[in-house]
Scaffold this motif. Structure first.
Motif, PDB file in Angstrom:
ATOM      1  N   HIS A   1      32.512  42.302  31.432  1.00 27.08           N
ATOM      2  CA  HIS A   1      31.156  42.210  31.988  1.00 27.08           C
ATOM      3  C   HIS A   1      30.668  40.761  31.936  1.00 27.08           C
ATOM      4  O   HIS A   1      31.043  39.995  31.041  1.00 27.08           O
ATOM      5  N   GLY A   2      29.805  40.394  32.875  1.00 29.56           N
ATOM      6  CA  GLY A   2      29.102  39.115  32.809  1.00 29.56           C
ATOM      7  C   GLY A   2      29.866  37.910  33.312  1.00 29.56           C
ATOM      8  O   GLY A   2      29.292  36.827  33.439  1.00 29.56           O
ATOM      9  N   PHE A   3      31.141  38.067  33.625  1.00 32.71           N
ATOM     10  CA  PHE A   3      31.971  36.934  34.031  1.00 32.71           C
ATOM     11  C   PHE A   3      32.988  37.360  35.079  1.00 32.71           C
ATOM     12  O   PHE A   3      33.411  38.514  35.115  1.00 32.71           O
ATOM     13  N   ASN A   4      33.418  36.403  35.895  1.00 30.43           N
ATOM     14  CA  ASN A   4      34.707  36.479  36.552  1.00 30.43           C
ATOM     15  C   ASN A   4      35.695  35.703  35.697  1.00 30.43           C
ATOM     16  O   ASN A   4      35.304  34.805  34.941  1.00 30.43           O
ATOM     17  N   PHE A   5      36.963  36.040  35.805  1.00 34.02           N
ATOM     18  CA  PHE A   5      37.989  35.286  35.089  1.00 34.02           C
ATOM     19  C   PHE A   5      39.164  35.024  36.035  1.00 34.02           C
ATOM     20  O   PHE A   5      39.323  35.689  37.065  1.00 34.02           O
ATOM     21  N   PHE A   6      39.969  34.034  35.683  1.00 31.47           N
ATOM     22  CA  PHE A   6      41.166  33.718  36.441  1.00 31.47           C
ATOM     23  C   PHE A   6      42.375  34.356  35.755  1.00 31.47           C
ATOM     24  O   PHE A   6      42.549  34.217  34.542  1.00 31.47           O
ATOM     25  N   VAL A   7      43.184  35.051  36.532  1.00 32.39           N
ATOM     26  CA  VAL A   7      44.398  35.681  36.003  1.00 32.39           C
ATOM     27  C   VAL A   7      45.518  34.644  36.116  1.00 32.39           C
ATOM     28  O   VAL A   7      46.180  34.527  37.147  1.00 32.39           O
ATOM     29  N   VAL A   8      45.719  33.881  35.048  1.00 29.35           N
ATOM     30  CA  VAL A   8      46.625  32.730  35.126  1.00 29.35           C
ATOM     31  C   VAL A   8      48.081  33.100  34.868  1.00 29.35           C
ATOM     32  O   VAL A   8      48.989  32.312  35.180  1.00 29.35           O
ATOM     33  N   GLY A   9      48.338  34.279  34.294  1.00 26.03           N
ATOM     34  CA  GLY A   9      49.724  34.645  34.040  1.00 26.03           C
ATOM     35  C   GLY A   9      49.876  36.111  33.701  1.00 26.03           C
ATOM     36  O   GLY A   9      48.918  36.780  33.300  1.00 26.03           O
ATOM     37  N   ARG A  10      51.080  36.625  33.878  1.00 23.57           N
ATOM     38  CA  ARG A  10      51.424  37.994  33.495  1.00 23.57           C
ATOM     39  C   ARG A  10      52.918  38.053  33.270  1.00 23.57           C
ATOM     40  O   ARG A  10      53.677  37.254  33.817  1.00 23.57           O
ATOM     41  N   GLY A  11      53.348  39.001  32.459  1.00 18.29           N
ATOM     42  CA  GLY A  11      54.773  39.134  32.204  1.00 18.29           C
ATOM     43  C   GLY A  11      55.074  40.449  31.523  1.00 18.29           C
ATOM     44  O   GLY A  11      54.180  41.179  31.101  1.00 18.29           O
ATOM     45  N   ILE A  12      56.349  40.753  31.411  1.00 14.80           N
ATOM     46  CA  ILE A  12      56.812  41.963  30.743  1.00 14.80           C
ATOM     47  C   ILE A  12      57.363  41.577  29.375  1.00 14.80           C
ATOM     48  O   ILE A  12      57.971  40.520  29.205  1.00 14.80           O
TER      49      ILE A  12
ATOM     50  N   ILE B   1      44.176  35.595  30.880  1.00 13.82           N
ATOM     51  CA  ILE B   1      43.002  35.284  31.696  1.00 13.82           C
ATOM     52  C   ILE B   1      42.258  34.096  31.098  1.00 13.82           C
ATOM     53  O   ILE B   1      42.354  33.837  29.896  1.00 13.82           O
ATOM     54  N   ARG B   2      41.543  33.369  31.951  1.00 15.05           N
ATOM     55  CA  ARG B   2      40.709  32.256  31.489  1.00 15.05           C
ATOM     56  C   ARG B   2      39.333  32.339  32.149  1.00 15.05           C
ATOM     57  O   ARG B   2      39.216  32.688  33.326  1.00 15.05           O
ATOM     58  N   PHE B   3      38.303  31.993  31.371  1.00 15.34           N
ATOM     59  CA  PHE B   3      36.953  31.937  31.911  1.00 15.34           C
ATOM     60  C   PHE B   3      36.129  30.948  31.100  1.00 15.34           C
ATOM     61  O   PHE B   3      36.555  30.494  30.030  1.00 15.34           O
ATOM     62  N   ARG B   4      34.970  30.616  31.629  1.00 14.69           N
ATOM     63  CA  ARG B   4      34.044  29.721  30.940  1.00 14.69           C
ATOM     64  C   ARG B   4      32.839  30.540  30.482  1.00 14.69           C
ATOM     65  O   ARG B   4      32.260  31.287  31.276  1.00 14.69           O
ATOM     66  N   SER B   5      32.446  30.408  29.226  1.00 12.06           N
ATOM     67  CA  SER B   5      31.363  31.229  28.662  1.00 12.06           C
ATOM     68  C   SER B   5      30.004  30.621  29.029  1.00 12.06           C
ATOM     69  O   SER B   5      29.251  30.179  28.174  1.00 12.06           O
ATOM     70  N   ASP B   6      29.701  30.671  30.315  1.00  8.88           N
ATOM     71  CA  ASP B   6      28.491  30.024  30.843  1.00  8.88           C
ATOM     72  C   ASP B   6      27.368  31.019  31.107  1.00  8.88           C
ATOM     73  O   ASP B   6      26.487  30.773  31.936  1.00  8.88           O
ATOM     74  N   ASN B   7      27.385  32.160  30.423  1.00  5.37           N
ATOM     75  CA  ASN B   7      26.383  33.197  30.654  1.00  5.37           C
ATOM     76  C   ASN B   7      25.936  33.759  29.301  1.00  5.37           C
ATOM     77  O   ASN B   7      26.643  34.576  28.701  1.00  5.37           O
TER      78      ASN B   7
END
Length: 544
Positions: A450-461, A494-500
């Motif tokens: 909630h409250g943010f969008n985030f960037f999905v910078v990576g995924r793996g198994i 994921i990465r995001f900035r806590s600007d909220n």
């Protein structure tokens, strides 16, 4: 469809939560609705609009509404999750939600955010670009909202309450649905039943597709037609073609469909994805696409489609890896390149003692071996007014006990209970690695912040490796969204900035896992300026 009629609001949109009888799958039952519609009406707004929605509760259940994906910058009081940001709206009471849509355009959704009420209390949010601002792709001839979901013959509150009392998994739904209907191939249906999408040959249509299901990741296909993905979660993407969409609960996907086939009817299908030994509803929901000038819609041939295999992991992986942010001059991808707070969160289930349960144990959800306990005072109020004893700020940033996360797990499957939060300063850059675990069984998890969008910078198994996994990250044009599917037996970064500033819930969007406690919250401090400060609570904020 009646349920998709939009809200036309001169000043304040009025939401009346009422009971209505609905007939599906040969049986009639009462369901909770907004304004008597299922799905509920579509809320239309433009980027930059101030939105006012008065919710009046006419039913015997406590209710809240969450505006899923709306950033709610400085307005966390209106975010909607019960006991996180507000007390619920009690029977006979009302609450005015008041927020501004800032820097967002596209498709989102609204839904109830207490217990399992969102099974039927949900609908679309369509955020149009500012006046005079075009789409970054050819304008479609028309647009259509398509809400995917589940139909339950039983009352969903009874389903989860019984499961929680027994300490076991709940029953599954009875069918998947498209815009509220199981479709023309379901029980007691005729060839003319269900949602119909009317098209003209040679025209292009934009479909705004939403997964409002409680517990199922869903595939979506249209017989004989390719789909061009142009947006997910109200974020423009680099366009790409596919014949199959994968949408987790809480996610949205906008696609362009070119009506380039011969006259007739073509089947739309929605079916489940599950690549773990977990029971899901395997009923396919259907609808029909109708070409204009077809001689007789009742007699026209119906082009069928075969849904993907339920465990079609390669299709899901290919779809996830195809998503890229547009990252244009107008819509840049502002990915944090350095990290202030780095978290590794294991997500999955555990087993706790329960003397009253059928097996003397209860299956629980867990993040870093913490099963979240919902407070009786909302965390945001406790944070704002410095009320002690509601939550603690000791949520672990990494697992307290390291093990082979995607293996069978430790011998002791018991978790810790607590209302624990993780505190962030204003405007910090945050990385969260979400690691699935193999305890009982590995399983995919749609995680919503909630409250943010985030960037999905990576995924793996397999297990995330802090030394080698970051070399695979995309820090240029990763997809930006608010809900992400963590792969079965794998990880997502994921990465995001806590600007909220405020209190922001993060949880699995499989409602069964949220009920079990697979959830946590971030407390984000105010910044130094008034524009970086949580607004005061509204005077009509519901009381518990």
């Amino acid at each position: 469809m009646d349920g998709l009629l939009p809200w036309f609001c001169l000043s304040v949109c009025l939401v009346q939560v009422v009971m209505r009888n609905m007939t599906r799958l040969c049986a009639t039952k009462p369901i909770l609705t907004v304004n008597g519609k299922f799905p509920g009406p579509t809320l239309y707004a433009r980027e930059g609009d101030n939105v006012l929605v008065k919710v009046v509760n006419h039913v015997a259940h406590n209710v809240t509404i969450h505006w899923h994906g709306v950033r709610q910058i400085r307005t966390g009081w209106y975010d909607g999750p019960a006991y996180i940001t507000q007390c619920p709206i009690q029977p006979g009471s009302s609450f005015l939600y008041n927020f501004t849509i800032t820097g967002q355009r596209g498709t989102l959704l609204w839904h109830a955010h207490i217990n399992w009420l969102r099974a039927t209390i949900h609908g679309a949010i369509v955020i149009l670009p500012k006046l005079g601002v075009p789409y970054p792709f050819p304008a479609p001839h028309k647009e259509a909202v398509i809400v995917l979901g589940e139909w339950w013959k039983e009352d969903t509150e009874t389903v989860i309450n019984q499961a929680m009392q027994l300490g076991v998994g709940p029953n599954i739904s009875d069918s998947h649905i498209i815009n509220g209907h199981p479709g023309p191939l379901s029980e007691c249906a005729s060839s003319q039943d269900g949602f119909k999408l009317n098209v003209e040959n040679g025209k292009t249509y934009m479909l705004r597709i939403i997964n409002a299901a409680l517990n199922d990741d869903l595939f979506f296909k249209v017989a004989g037609h390719e789909l061009i993905v142009v947006e997910v979660d109200a974020v423009y993407t680099k366009p790409f073609k596919t014949d199959t969409l994968l949408i987790t609960p809480g996610q949205t996907t906008n696609v362009l469909l070119k009506a380039n086939q011969s006259a007739g009817r073509y089947l739309l299908s929605v079916s489940p994805f599950m690549d773990a030994p977990v029971q899901v509803d395997n009923k396919t929901g259907t609808a029909t696409l109708h070409y204009a000038n077809t001689v007789s819609s009742a007699m026209a041939s119906l082009t069928l489609i075969k849904p993907p295999p339920q465990n079609a992991t390669p299709i899901v992986s290919k779809f996830a890896e195809s998503l890229r942010s547009l990252n244009s001059k107008e819509y840049p991808a502002k990915v944090p390149q350095t990290i202030d707070h780095s978290l590794l969160l294991t997500i999955g289930v555990g087993v706790n003692p329960c003397p009253s349960c059928i097996n003397k144990t209860r299956v629980v959800g867990t993040i870093n071996n913490v099963t979240f306990i919902m407070p009786s005072t909302p965390i945001l109020q406790a944070h704002y007014y410095n009320i002690p004893g509601v939550f603690t700020e000791d949520f672990p940033a990494t697992p307290l006990h390291k093990f082979n996360y995607t293996g069978s797990g430790p011998k002791n499957l018991q978790t810790m209970n607590g209302t624990r939060v993780y505190r962030l300063p204003y405007n910090a850059s945050v990385q969260v690695v979400l690691q699935d675990t193999g305890i009982i069984s590995p399983e995919s998890h749609p995680i919503h912040l909630h409250g943010f969008n985030f960037f999905v910078v990576g995924r793996g198994i397999g297990n995330y490796n802090r030394r080698t996994s970051p070399s695979t990250f995309n820090l240029i044009d990763p997809i930006e969204r608010n809900t992400v599917g963590v792969p079965t037996g794998g990880w997502t970064a994921i990465r995001f900035r806590s600007d909220n500033p405020g209190v922001w819930f993060m949880h699995c969007h499989f409602e069964v896992h949220t009920s079990w406690g697979l959830k946590m919250a971030f407390v984000v401090d105010n910044g130094k300026r008034p524009s970086e400060t949580l607004i005061p609570p509204p005077k009509d904020l519901p009381q518990c």
